[in-house]
Design a protein around this motif. Structure first.
Motif, mmCIF file in Angstrom:
data_model
loop_
_atom_site.group_PDB
_atom_site.id
_atom_site.type_symbol
_atom_site.label_atom_id
_atom_site.label_comp_id
_atom_site.label_asym_id
_atom_site.label_seq_id
_atom_site.Cartn_x
_atom_site.Cartn_y
_atom_site.Cartn_z
ATOM 1 N N LEU A 105 -5.292 -14.762 -6.949
ATOM 2 C CA LEU A 105 -4.368 -15.385 -7.896
ATOM 3 C C LEU A 105 -4.743 -15.054 -9.339
ATOM 4 O O LEU A 105 -3.870 -14.895 -10.195
ATOM 5 N N LYS A 106 -6.038 -14.934 -9.621
ATOM 6 C CA LYS A 106 -6.466 -14.572 -10.974
ATOM 7 C C LYS A 106 -6.005 -13.156 -11.322
ATOM 8 O O LYS A 106 -5.527 -12.904 -12.438
ATOM 9 N N ASP A 145 -2.242 -13.312 -11.801
ATOM 10 C CA ASP A 145 -1.880 -13.974 -13.054
ATOM 11 C C ASP A 145 -2.044 -13.039 -14.243
ATOM 12 O O ASP A 145 -1.336 -13.174 -15.246
ATOM 13 N N ARG A 169 1.291 -11.057 -14.093
ATOM 14 C CA ARG A 169 2.544 -11.794 -13.880
ATOM 15 C C ARG A 169 3.331 -11.901 -15.181
ATOM 16 O O ARG A 169 2.814 -12.286 -16.209
ATOM 17 N N ARG A 190 -2.327 -23.765 -12.266
ATOM 18 C CA ARG A 190 -2.739 -23.124 -13.513
ATOM 19 C C ARG A 190 -2.615 -21.603 -13.424
ATOM 20 O O ARG A 190 -2.359 -20.921 -14.426
ATOM 21 N N LEU A 191 -2.758 -21.071 -12.197
ATOM 22 C CA LEU A 191 -2.691 -19.619 -12.004
ATOM 23 C C LEU A 191 -1.298 -19.150 -11.601
ATOM 24 O O LEU A 191 -1.148 -18.027 -11.113
ATOM 25 N N GLY A 192 -0.303 -19.992 -11.802
ATOM 26 C CA GLY A 192 1.077 -19.522 -11.664
ATOM 27 C C GLY A 192 1.802 -19.895 -10.397
ATOM 28 O O GLY A 192 2.974 -19.544 -10.231
ATOM 29 N N THR A 196 4.070 -21.927 -8.184
ATOM 30 C CA THR A 196 5.092 -22.933 -8.457
ATOM 31 C C THR A 196 5.595 -23.613 -7.193
ATOM 32 O O THR A 196 6.282 -24.633 -7.276
#
Length: 420
Positions: free
Chosen positions: A226-227, A230, A233, A255-257, A259
Motif C-alpha cells: 500500500l505504501k 500510495d 496513486r 491513511r494509505l488510500g 476507501t
C-alpha cells in the motif's frame, strides 16, 4: 471507509422454532428468509459484493444459487432481488468475477463481454474488471538486479493478462453505455509490481481500482504494498481491498488510500473457526458445541456401527440444551452447566485433542450475549452461542458482522451508521 459484505446467499429463517427445532411448513426460502440488512435496524455494512463465480458456480465449487434464483437475479436486478428497499439506509452493490474459483485455470473462463452483460443485467453500482489472481509474494523481486526467474513466467503473464483485460473492459464498458462504475484490478507479487499495475490502470482512465491477491499476505506485507501504491496513486482515485479485513490496521489502510474493502471473516468465523466464534468489542469467545444427533456425520457413523447408543446420545443432547436454558435463566451455575456439556463432548468426540472445557467456562462465566444490544442477541439469548445448525450459526455470524461494523466505526472515529 466502506465495508462491502460478500454475498453467499446467507439468509436466516424467521419462522425457525429454536425450542422445537422446526420450521414453518409454509416457509419459502427466497420469499420468507431474511438477509442481514433486514434483521438489523442499523445495517452493519455499506453494500454487497456479488461474485459471478458464486452466482454461476465454477468447477468443483458449485453455485450458492438455485437455477431459479439465478434467473430471478438476472431478470429483476440485484436491488430488487436483495430487497434493498428494506434496508435502513442506502446500500451499494459491487460485482466481481470470483477469480478464486478459477485460480487453477490457465486463463479466466469468462469473456469481457459476458462479465459486462452480467454486471449490467444485475444493475450493479460498481463492476470489477475480469482478472486472474496471483498467489505469490516475492518482495525480493523488487531489488535491483534481481533475476526474473524469481517470479514464474506464467505468473508474470497473469499480471499482463489482467491489465489487458482491464483495458478491454474499460473500452467495452464505455462503448456499451453501461451505467455502473468500472473498477480495474491490480495484481502483483511485490510492492513495486502492484504499484506498476496501479499506474497502468490509472493511465487507462480508471478512477476506481481494486487490489487482488492480498488475502494470504501478512499485514506488514500488505502495508508495504500500500505504501508503494500510495506513492503513485493519483489524487481522487478510490482503492478497494479485496477480501482483507485486519481491523487493527484500518487507520493505516485509510491513511494509505484504501476507501473500501470486503470480507467474509466475521460471518465465517462464527462456524469455521476453532475458538473465535462470537465477537465482542473486547474479545472473541468460543461457541458452545451441542451437535445434533441426526446432523453430526461422525456421531451418526458411530451409531450406525453400533459403537455408541443412539438413545444415550439423544439423552445427552437434550440434557445439554436444557442445561443451557436453565443456566441462562439463572437456575444452573457455570460448573453445573459445564459438567453436562463436557459429558456430551466426551461421548461424541472421545478421541479429540480439542478439549473445550476452559473455553466454555470462560463463555459461560462472562455470558456475553446477555450484555449485547444487537437484535440477534436480544431475540435469541443463549441460542446465539450454541454451535448447532445453520440457523444458530448464521445468526451468530450476523451478530459478528454487527460487532465488526461497530469496531470499524470506533477505529475510524465515525458516528453510528456512517462508516464512510
Amino acid at each position: 471507509m466502506k465495508f462491502f459484505f460478500p454475498d453467499s446467499q446467507d439468509l436466516i429463517d424467521p419462522s425457525f422454532d429454536f425450542e422445537r427445532e422446526r420450521r414453518s411448513a409454509t416457509r419459502k426460502r427466497q420469499r420468507d428468509d431474511l438477509y442481514a440488512h433486514e434483521v438489523f435496524t442499523a445495517t452493519p455494512f455499506d453494500g454487497f459484493l456479488v461474485s459471478k463465480g458464486i452466482v454461476d458456480g465454477y468447477g468443483a465449487l458449485g453455485s450458492r444459487y438455485t437455477l431459479a434464483q439465478r434467473h430471478r437475479l438476472l431478470r429483476l436486478g440485484a436491488p430488487e432481488f436483495f430487497r434493498l428497499d428494506q434496508a435502513p439506509r442506502q446500500l451499494s452493490i459491487m460485482g466481481d468475477c470470483g477469480a478464486f474459483t478459477y485460480v487453477k485455470e490457465e486463463v479466466p473462463p469468462y469473456s469481457v463481454e459476458e462479465v459486462l452483460e452480467f454486471y449490467g443485467n444485475c444493475q450493479f453500482d460498481f463492476g470489477i474488471s475480469l482478472d486472474h489472481i496471483i498467489l505469490l509474494f516475492k518482495p525480493e523481486a523488487d531489488e535491483r538486479g534481481a533475476s526474473q526467474d524469481l517470479v514464474p513466467k506464467e505468473l508474470r503473464e497473469r499480471r499482463e493478462l489482467t491489465l489487458q483485460l482491464a483495458k478491454e473492459f474499460r473500452q467495452k464498458h464505455k462503448a456499451g453505455g453501461y451505467t455502473f462504475e468500472p473498477v480495474g484490478v491490480a495484481q502483483g507479487w511485490s510492492p513495486l509490481s502492484y504499484a506498476d499495475s496501479v499506474k497502468a490502470l490509472q493511465r487507462m482512465g480508471y478512477r476506481s481500482i481494486a487490489l487482488g491477491g492480498m488475502v494470504p499476505l501478512r499485514s506488514s506485507e500488505i502495508i508495504s504494498c500500500l505504501k508503494a501504491i500510495d506513492g503513485v496513486r493519483t489524487p481522487g482515485v478510490q482503492i478497494h481491498l479485496l477480501g482483507v479485513t485486519r481491523t487493527e490496521h484500518l487507520k493505516t489502510f485509510s491513511r494509505l488510500g484504501i476507501t473500501s474493502f470486503d470480507s467474509t471473516s466475521p460471518l465465517r468465523q462464527a462456524f469455521k473457526d476453532d475458538k473465535d466464534n462470537y465477537y465482542t468489542p473486547g474479545r472473541n469467545y468460543t461457541a458452545i458445541r451441542i451437535p445434533q444427533v441426526e446432523g453430526n456425520p461422525s456421531l451418526q457413523r458411530k451409531i450406525s456401527s453400533g459403537e455408541v447408543s443412539q438413545d444415550i446420545a439423544r439423552k445427552l443432547e437434550k440434557a445439554c440444551l436444557e442445561a443451557m436454558k436453565l443456566f441462562d435463566s439463572g437456575r444452573k451455575t457455570v460448573e453445573q452447566a459445564l459438567s453436562v456439556l463436557m459429558e456430551y463432548e466426551r461421548f461424541y468426540d472421545p478421541d479429540s485433542k480439542k478439549n473445550h472445557e476452559a473455553a466454555y467456562r470462560q463463555t459461560l462465566t462472562d455470558a456475553p450475549w446477555q450484555q449485547c444490544p444487537c437484535e440477534v442477541c436480544r431475540e435469541l439469548r443463549y441460542h446465539v452461542v450454541l454451535f448447532r445448525g445453520a440457523e444458530r450459526n448464521r445468526r451468530r455470524g450476523f451478530h459478528n458482522i454487527w460487532i465488526f461494523h461497530k469496531q470499524l466505526e470506533k477505529e475510524l472515529g465515525l458516528g453510528q451508521g456512517s462508516a464512510a
